[in-house]
Design a protein around this motif. Structure first.
Motif, PDB file in Angstrom:
ATOM      1  N   THR A  27       0.890  -1.101   0.187  1.00  0.00           N
ATOM      2  CA  THR A  27       0.082  -0.034   0.208  1.00  0.00           C
ATOM      3  C   THR A  27       0.946   1.325   0.030  1.00  0.00           C
ATOM      4  OG1 THR A  27      -1.546  -1.275   1.077  1.00  0.00           O
ATOM      5  CG2 THR A  27      -1.739   1.322   1.147  1.00  0.00           C
ATOM      6  N   VAL A  28       0.552   2.127  -0.874  1.00  0.00           N
ATOM      7  CA  VAL A  28       1.505   3.526  -1.095  1.00  0.00           C
ATOM      8  C   VAL A  28       0.644   4.560  -1.194  1.00  0.00           C
ATOM      9  CG1 VAL A  28       3.187   1.840  -2.246  1.00  0.00           C
ATOM     10  CG2 VAL A  28       1.431   3.060  -3.620  1.00  0.00           C
ATOM     11  N   ALA A  29       1.154   5.505  -0.755  1.00  0.00           N
ATOM     12  CA  ALA A  29       0.754   7.193  -0.988  1.00  0.00           C
ATOM     13  C   ALA A  29       0.742   7.532  -2.301  1.00  0.00           C
ATOM     14  CB  ALA A  29       1.248   7.980  -0.063  1.00  0.00           C
ATOM     15  N   ASN A  30       1.691   7.209  -3.043  1.00  0.00           N
ATOM     16  CA  ASN A  30       2.114   7.894  -4.468  1.00  0.00           C
ATOM     17  C   ASN A  30       2.499   6.590  -5.235  1.00  0.00           C
ATOM     18  OD1 ASN A  30       3.165   8.910  -6.767  1.00  0.00           O
ATOM     19  ND2 ASN A  30       3.231  10.806  -5.644  1.00  0.00           N
ATOM     20  N   ARG A  31       1.393   6.009  -6.213  1.00  0.00           N
ATOM     21  CA  ARG A  31       1.619   5.021  -6.951  1.00  0.00           C
ATOM     22  C   ARG A  31       2.977   5.208  -8.044  1.00  0.00           C
ATOM     23  NH1 ARG A  31      -3.039   4.146 -10.602  1.00  0.00           N
ATOM     24  NH2 ARG A  31      -2.349   6.001 -11.287  1.00  0.00           N
ATOM     25  N   ASN A  32       2.576   6.405  -8.833  1.00  0.00           N
ATOM     26  CA  ASN A  32       3.621   6.456  -9.839  1.00  0.00           C
ATOM     27  C   ASN A  32       5.164   6.877  -9.360  1.00  0.00           C
ATOM     28  OD1 ASN A  32       1.618   6.361 -11.367  1.00  0.00           O
ATOM     29  ND2 ASN A  32       1.002   8.492 -11.968  1.00  0.00           N
ATOM     30  N   ALA A  33       5.175   7.571  -8.029  1.00  0.00           N
ATOM     31  CA  ALA A  33       6.519   7.892  -7.514  1.00  0.00           C
ATOM     32  C   ALA A  33       7.004   6.455  -6.983  1.00  0.00           C
ATOM     33  CB  ALA A  33       6.443   8.704  -6.399  1.00  0.00           C
ATOM     34  N   THR A  34       6.080   5.306  -6.723  1.00  0.00           N
ATOM     35  CA  THR A  34       6.846   4.111  -6.258  1.00  0.00           C
ATOM     36  C   THR A  34       7.262   3.522  -7.225  1.00  0.00           C
ATOM     37  OG1 THR A  34       5.289   4.271  -4.270  1.00  0.00           O
ATOM     38  CG2 THR A  34       6.419   2.047  -4.784  1.00  0.00           C
ATOM     39  N   GLU A 112      -6.094   2.995   7.041  1.00  0.00           N
ATOM     40  CA  GLU A 112      -5.636   3.133   7.953  1.00  0.00           C
ATOM     41  C   GLU A 112      -4.402   2.516   8.480  1.00  0.00           C
ATOM     42  OE1 GLU A 112      -7.120   1.162  12.434  1.00  0.00           O
ATOM     43  OE2 GLU A 112      -8.605   2.607  11.342  1.00  0.00           O
ATOM     44  N   TYR A 113      -3.989   1.444   7.549  1.00  0.00           N
ATOM     45  CA  TYR A 113      -2.792   0.890   7.801  1.00  0.00           C
ATOM     46  C   TYR A 113      -1.698   1.935   7.246  1.00  0.00           C
ATOM     47  CZ  TYR A 113       1.209  -1.802   6.358  1.00  0.00           C
ATOM     48  OH  TYR A 113       2.514  -2.507   6.398  1.00  0.00           O
ATOM     49  N   LEU A 114      -2.108   2.572   6.081  1.00  0.00           N
ATOM     50  CA  LEU A 114      -1.170   3.450   5.703  1.00  0.00           C
ATOM     51  C   LEU A 114      -1.020   4.752   6.506  1.00  0.00           C
ATOM     52  CD1 LEU A 114       0.526   4.506   2.858  1.00  0.00           C
ATOM     53  CD2 LEU A 114      -1.475   5.368   2.155  1.00  0.00           C
ATOM     54  N   ALA A 115      -1.965   5.273   7.246  1.00  0.00           N
ATOM     55  CA  ALA A 115      -1.853   6.146   7.979  1.00  0.00           C
ATOM     56  C   ALA A 115      -1.209   5.929   9.285  1.00  0.00           C
ATOM     57  CB  ALA A 115      -3.226   6.698   8.547  1.00  0.00           C
ATOM     58  N   GLN A 116      -1.164   4.637   9.783  1.00  0.00           N
ATOM     59  CA  GLN A 116      -0.160   4.504  10.901  1.00  0.00           C
ATOM     60  C   GLN A 116       1.044   3.898  10.593  1.00  0.00           C
ATOM     61  OE1 GLN A 116      -2.057   1.116  13.128  1.00  0.00           O
ATOM     62  NE2 GLN A 116      -4.130   2.205  13.590  1.00  0.00           N
TER      63      GLN A 116
END
Length: 281
Positions: A27-34, A112-116
């Motif tokens: 799980t990522v916040a920025n798909r393209n950057a990853t 929630e996983y991403l936030a934590q």
């Protein structure tokens, strides 16, 4: 013991024997950057989102946890067309790394996983020829369904809560269809994809003995003994989940990647393990 319980126990002794790896899920916040990060390193090749699923007439159902601890919601619908994915895929050797973009915060457990914890690997998905029986077995062992997508009562994909030790979910799908096999073969033929062979994941845990006992209780086999690696600063022991090795690592001392990961992110995957033809290169 009734016949159903006997069948479950029989399945437990062979859990994972008929599994094949589908993907490693991040799980990522920025798909393209990853995706760009892995491609710029010369490690992975962006091969786009997963292809569209073929249409099947009938009723679809989608259940998911709103939070990491529960609050399930279920939506049902008439299937009326293809289903598309919004993920991105990085092909690293023969490993498909799913980079699924989410926004941190409330709404679904992955957010929630991403936030934590921030971006990271939180599930490994397997294709199983006995997906319904394997799901029933793991649920009977206390691994709740956190996500369950079905069409006409048959599993398309699910997430099972095996996070008790190692903070890693197991996801199951039925066997890959011809369209998916063709797509995967096309990805592997890309001239920039390297020849690395995916072997497993390193998972930081706080208590190695309890972790191994837990996975054995679920039905995953291990003949490995607890070992110590002074150079890498960790105790380690593994189990086999289908073709994938889960290498559980407990820090030995405070100066190691395992210790650093455990302190900064808690338990979870902190390394991908590959076999390469030329280590120096």
């Amino acid at each position: 013991m009734n016949s159903n319980n006997r069948q479950l126990e029989k399945r437990a002794k062979k859990l994972g024997a008929n599994w094949t790896l589908n993907h490693v899920g991040m799980t990522v916040a920025n798909r393209n950057a990853t995706l760009s990060h892995y491609q710029n390193l010369g490690v992975g090749v962006s091969v786009g989102p997963q292809p569209l699923l073929p249409h099947e007439d009938g009723e679809g159902s989608l259940m998911f946890y709103r939070t990491l601890t529960g609050d399930p919601v279920t939506n049902t619908y008439r299937t009326g067309g293809v289903h598309n994915f919004t993920d991105g895929e990085s092909q690293i050797g023969d490993c498909q790394l799913e980079c699924y973009p989410m926004r941190p915060g409330p709404g679904i457990f992955l957010s929630e996983y991403l936030a934590q914890k921030g971006s990271g690997i939180n599930h490994i998905c397997f294709n199983s020829t006995t997906v319904e029986a394997d799901t029933e077995l793991l649920v009977s062992k206390g691994c709740n369904l956190m996500f369950n997508a079905t069409v006409n009562g048959k599993t398309v994909e699910n997430y099972l809560d095996t996070r008790l030790h190692g903070d890693l979910m197991i996801s199951l799908r039925p066997p890959a269809s011809d369209w998916e096999k063709a797509w995967k073969m096309n990805n592997l033929s890309h001239p920039l994809v390297n020849d690395w062979r995916f072997r497993g994941v390193g998972i930081a845990v706080s208590n190695l003995a309890e972790t191994i006992e837990y996975y054995q209780s679920l039905g995953f086999p291990t003949n490995a003994k607890r070992q110590i690696d002074q150079h890498l600063g960790r105790f380690h022991q593994h189990i086999k989940a289908g073709p994938v090795t889960f290498e559980f690592c407990e820090p030995h001392g405070n100066n190691s990647l395992c210790a650093e990961s455990l302190e900064s992110r808690g338990e979870g995957v902190f390394e991908l393990i590959f076999e390469v033809s030329d280590l120096k290169a």
